[in-house]
Design an enzyme around this catalytic site. Structure first.
Site: not given
Ligand code: PAP
Length: 324
Positions: A76-77, A138, A168, A226, A289-290
């Site tokens: 959720g970063t 992290h 993810s 999340y 996908k989020g």
């Molecule tokens: P990071 O730690 O590399 O920065 P991070 O943003 O934590 O990555 O994770 C990405 C995940 O958050 C993705 O999940 P998924 O692979 O299961 O789809 C991404 O889709 C999701 N994500 C990014 N932006 C949002 C948002 N605005 N709302 C909800 N989920 C999100």
């Protein structure tokens, strides 16, 4: 060079002699996603991020007004960065103006990643960041710079259920390092994940350290998930705002921020569909996908059970549970 990847964090070109000396004394493993990972203060890191952590531990001076977002990777970063950036800047950048920085800039460029910046630009001057400074990491609780632990700065920790987090990361890895991950079986990746041997792992120790820190010192560490953010985004965003000392009075403002930072809004923006970060990562890699529970299209039931069993073992007695 240990990896053919085009992404900076997966390379080792800027390592100092000090890091190389330390690395030679650390336990190492052939990694999933990178050719080698190293264990430092209980966590596994790439050479690059390890150097970033060491430099951060040495040089970062936290201020009482700082806000630090922390999580395991893929938990959720991007979402948290956008929400907290929008909420602390809501008077400077009203969403209703239609000119919000998040409309034209990827959240990772608005909120610096401590160990990433310290790896790429060891002399970066964090005092130039606008007040209040908002950053993310992290790092495990144990590895945080002393000044973060000793100051009154605020830590917002976001946890995600381990199966979605794993999935993810699995897909992110395929985008980031397609050659290295092409023939890597998912069974082996689940095994590495459950043993904690992946970038930033072990997942469970990371979560538990911050969970107990939030129980011991609730004014210092706020623990969010999340899943709750998905279920009741407005409630959780208000809780975060209260915690960092900028609570909402206007309902409308919360709604606008939640909408702006939603997966649907952010993932459609040009900057998040076609952009590239300076470290080489394409911005669309952060939006897949989020969803909550989306793991079921990638993990077989038996692999999901392997992760569930490990979660039960590790979280038993902590009071932490995941419903998906
Ligand atoms: P990071 O730690 O590399 O920065 P991070 O943003 O934590 O990555 O994770 C990405 C995940 O958050 C993705 O999940 P998924 O692979 O299961 O789809 C991404 O889709 C999701 N994500 C990014 N932006 C949002 C948002 N605005 N709302 C909800 N989920 C999100």
């Amino acid at each position: 060079m240990s990896s053919p990847s085009s992404v900076d964090y997966l390379r080792d070109e800027k390592l100092t002699q000090e890091t190389r000396d330390l690395i030679s004394s650390l336990p190492s493993e052939k990694g999933w996603l990178v050719s080698k990972i190293y264990q430092f203060q209980g966590c596994w890191h790439t050479e690059a991020l390890l150097q970033g952590i060491l430099t951060c531990q040495k040089h970062f001076e936290a201020k009482d007004s700082d806000i630090i977002l922390v999580n395991n990777p893929k938990s959720g970063t991007t979402w948290l960065k956008s929400l907290v950036f929008a909420l602390i800047n809501r008077h400077k950048f009203p969403v209703s103006s239609g000119k919000h920085p998040l409309l034209v800039t990827n959240p990772h460029l608005l909120v610096p990643f401590l160990e990433g910046v310290y790896y790429e630009s060891p002399d970066f001057d964090f005092s130039v960041l606008p007040f209040p400074r908002l950053m993310n990491t992290h790092m495990s609780h144990l590895s945080l710079p002393e000044s973060v632990k000793n100051s009154s700065c605020k830590i917002v920790y976001c946890c995600r259920n381990p199966k979605d987090m794993f999935v993810s990361l699995w897909h992110f890895g395929k985008k980031l390092a397609p050659q290295e991950t092409a023939d890597y079986p998912i069974e082996k990746a689940v095994e590495a994940f459950c043993q904690g041997k992946f970038i930033g792992g072990p997942f469970w120790d990371h979560v538990l350290e911050y969970w107990y820190a939030s129980l011991e010192n609730p004014n210092k560490v706020l623990f969010v998930t999340y899943e709750e953010l998905k279920k009741q985004t407005e409630v959780e965003v208000k809780r975060i705002a209260e915690f960092i000392g900028c609570g909402f009075t206007e309902e409308e403002e919360v709604r606008e921020i939640v909408k702006l930072c939603s997966f649907e809004s952010l993932s459609k923006l040009e900057v998040n569909r076609q952009g590239k970060l300076p470290n080489g990562i394409e911005t669309n890699a952060f939006f897949r996908k989020g969803e909550v529970g989306g793991w079921s299209d990638t993990l077989s039931e038996s692999l999901a059970e392997v992760i569930d069993r490990t979660t039960e073992d590790k979280f038993g007695g902590s009071g932490l549970r995941f419903s998906c």
